[in-house]
Design an enzyme around this catalytic site. Structure first.
Site, PDB file in Angstrom:
ATOM      1  N   ARG A 139       0.865  -1.176   0.000  1.00  0.00           N
ATOM      2  CA  ARG A 139       0.000   0.000   0.000  1.00  0.00           C
ATOM      3  C   ARG A 139       0.909   1.235   0.000  1.00  0.00           C
ATOM      4  O   ARG A 139       1.621   1.487   0.969  1.00  0.00           O
ATOM      5  CB  ARG A 139      -0.906  -0.010   1.237  1.00  0.00           C
TER       6      ARG A 139
ATOM      7  N   HIS B 143      -2.441  11.068   0.206  1.00  0.00           N
ATOM      8  CA  HIS B 143      -1.973  10.859   1.580  1.00  0.00           C
ATOM      9  C   HIS B 143      -1.306  12.172   2.012  1.00  0.00           C
ATOM     10  O   HIS B 143      -0.119  12.215   2.289  1.00  0.00           O
ATOM     11  CB  HIS B 143      -1.042   9.648   1.652  1.00  0.00           C
TER      12      HIS B 143
ATOM     13  N   GLU C 209      -3.819   0.281   8.133  1.00  0.00           N
ATOM     14  CA  GLU C 209      -2.652   0.695   8.933  1.00  0.00           C
ATOM     15  C   GLU C 209      -2.857   0.281  10.376  1.00  0.00           C
ATOM     16  O   GLU C 209      -3.940   0.448  10.927  1.00  0.00           O
ATOM     17  CB  GLU C 209      -2.459   2.224   8.934  1.00  0.00           C
TER      18      GLU C 209
END
Ligand code: FCB
Length: 496
Positions: free
Chosen positions: A82, A129, A387
């Protein structure tokens, strides 16, 4: 509940094992091949914004070392990587149209994807992100509705380049951080201290998410489309005290439900509006919501990514030794919640990571169960833990090796907590360790290490830690080994 057991636990067939990173935290090469500043580049240069004045200029240099890093992933038996794409590498000036595309930037991600596929590793792409181009911030960034349309244009640039090889797309990572923490609290880039901007940014990011899902669905109907949110599990200190219950409700509302409700229920939580009004923010969120927005935001998705680090126990009362897990930076910051003044986190005596984040694996079981029951299960949306991980102040030996039994235990406990959720019928399909590598931990700079692989930032040498070797075995066997096989001391502690 069996998360305290020490037995081997087998995961369902096909469970996906991965590790995660983000562009700004690992790529470096901040001026290579036409990349320009993102808001994190400019923010990192503000005195007092980041511990040690650390920047992302070099980071883990993954831009130049991606082949070695993919080989490392392969050696750890990972099914998936990822990673995120740097918008500032791809559309550095945030300019519209085809002329705004930096082809060299696009090509990097194409090479990375090829390398992953050649090694049989699934590319799990995150489009945002947190590192939007600094040029976009000059026009108000995410506080400006136009950002949602620019984001869509950038997403389509990447989709066009990669859709023949990429099947999993995550629109946003943790919009709470890139709105409330970034435009409200001033802790993250762009470091604004404005709750109206934070609320606008949150709404516009969710709008951008919905627009991108609609566009990608049209072009690639079979793709796995989703978003990753960060969650807390907010518990009242005293569940029989209405004040404590109100404190927990506010945190849950302003961190979790403010995103899950529009996303999956098509409406903002009703209790958010009176809280905002009471805090002097009446009408602010309403003023940025246009007709049709909630329909766009709630466009069906396939996957909800869950980032979980810890929960919190809250009250308006003051308790000794309050928990503060934020970086001790010199710049002025404020609370990230626009309407939770006076709410405090009690230190409940749980073990902590070296970043003062509580270690609370059972919170993950409760979180996944709640998400499945209230949101994702009825809508056939899969959950992936995108995560989870911990920072410890590692002490490498002379060869660079870190025997991080503390990190290994953290992973062990959280994977057992996921197994508990699976056993309760929750549809969790995969897990990504945060992080593959020690990296740039935002306002903490390089002072906090999350990697299952250690990085010597002087030499860029990578050394797999004990937790990495262990995780590689887990991925290979699709099972968490009996605790006593890998960690005898922990097994002794659990057994008393
Ligand atoms: C999350 C972020 C990730 C990393 C971890 C520790 O909030 O998504 O980039 O910094 O925390």
């Amino acid at each position: 509940m069996n998360s305290n057991t020490t037995d081997r636990v087998q995961f369902p067939d096909g469970f996906l094992w991965g590790a995660a990173t983000a562009a700004f935290q690992v790529e470096g090469a901040s001026r290579s091949d036409g990349r320009k500043d993102s808001v994190w580049d400019t923010f990192a240069r503000v005195p007092g914004a980041v511990l040690g004045g650390d920047t992302g200029e070099i980071a883990c240099d993954q831009y130049n070392r991606y082949r070695d890093d993919v080989a490392l992933m392969k050696s750890l038996n990972l099914d998936a990587y990822r990673f995120s794409i740097s918008w500032a590498r791809v559309r550095p000036d945030a300019a519209k149209g085809p002329a705004g595309v930096n082809q060299l930037g696009v090509d990097y991600y194409s090479r990375l994807v090829d390398e992953l596929l050649a090694n049989d590793i699934l590319p799990w792409v995150t489009l945002f992100h947190w590192d939007h181009p600094a040029a976009l911030e000059e026009t108000g960034g995410w506080a400006n509705r136009d950002a949602a349309y620019r984001f869509t244009e950038y997403a389509l640039t990447m989709h066009e380049a990669l859709a023949d090889r990429v099947s999993v797309w995550t629109t946003l990572n943790e919009p709470w951080c890139s709105s409330f923490l970034s435009y409200g609290a001033g802790v993250h880039a762009p470091g604004k201290l404005s709750y109206p901007d934070a609320l606008a940014a949150a709404h516009h990011q969710m709008l951008g998410h919905g627009l991108v899902v609609q566009e990608l669905r049209k072009r690639q109907p079979e793709a796995n489309l989703g978003i990753t949110l960060n969650f807390t599990v907010a518990d009242p200190v005293d569940p029989s005290d209405p004040q404590d219950v109100d404190a927990a409700r506010r945190i849950d509302c302003q961190m979790n439900r403010v995103f899950t409700d529009p996303l999956l229920l098509g409406e903002y939580p009703r209790d958010l509006f009176p809280d905002l009004a009471e805090a002097g923010l009446g009408g602010v969120l309403e003023s940025v919501i246009e007709d049709g927005d909630l329909g766009i935001i709630s466009t069906p998705i396939d996957t909800l990514g869950v980032n979980y680090y810890h929960g919190e126990e809250v009250s308006y009362r003051e308790y000794p030794g309050a928990v503060d897990g934020s970086a001790p930076v010199a710049r002025t910051t404020q609370a990230p919640y626009p309407a939770a003044e006076g709410v405090k986190v009690r230190n409940r005596g749980l073990p902590m990571t070296d970043q003062n984040w509580e270690i609370q694996p059972e919170g993950l079981t409760r979180l996944l169960t709640r998400l499945h029951n209230d949101y994702t299960g009825p809508r056939n949306v899969a959950l992936y833990v995108t995560e989870n991980g911990c920072a410890f102040d590692d002490v490498p030996d002379a060869s660079g090796y870190v025997d991080d039994q503390n990190r290994l235990s953290f992973y062990d406990a959280h994977l057992r907590a996921i197994k508990d959720a699976l056993d309760a019928g929750v549809d969790v399909r995969g897990y990504f360790a945060w992080s593959l590598l020690d990296n740039y931990e935002w306002a903490w700079g390089y002072s906090k290490r999350f990697g299952i692989v250690g990085v010597d930032f002087e030499t860029q040498q990578r050394t797999v830690k004990a937790s990495g070797h262990w995780y590689g075995q887990v991925a290979k066997e699709n099972a968490v080994p009996a605790l006593r096989e890998t960690h005898p001391e922990a097994a002794m502690e659990v057994n008393g």
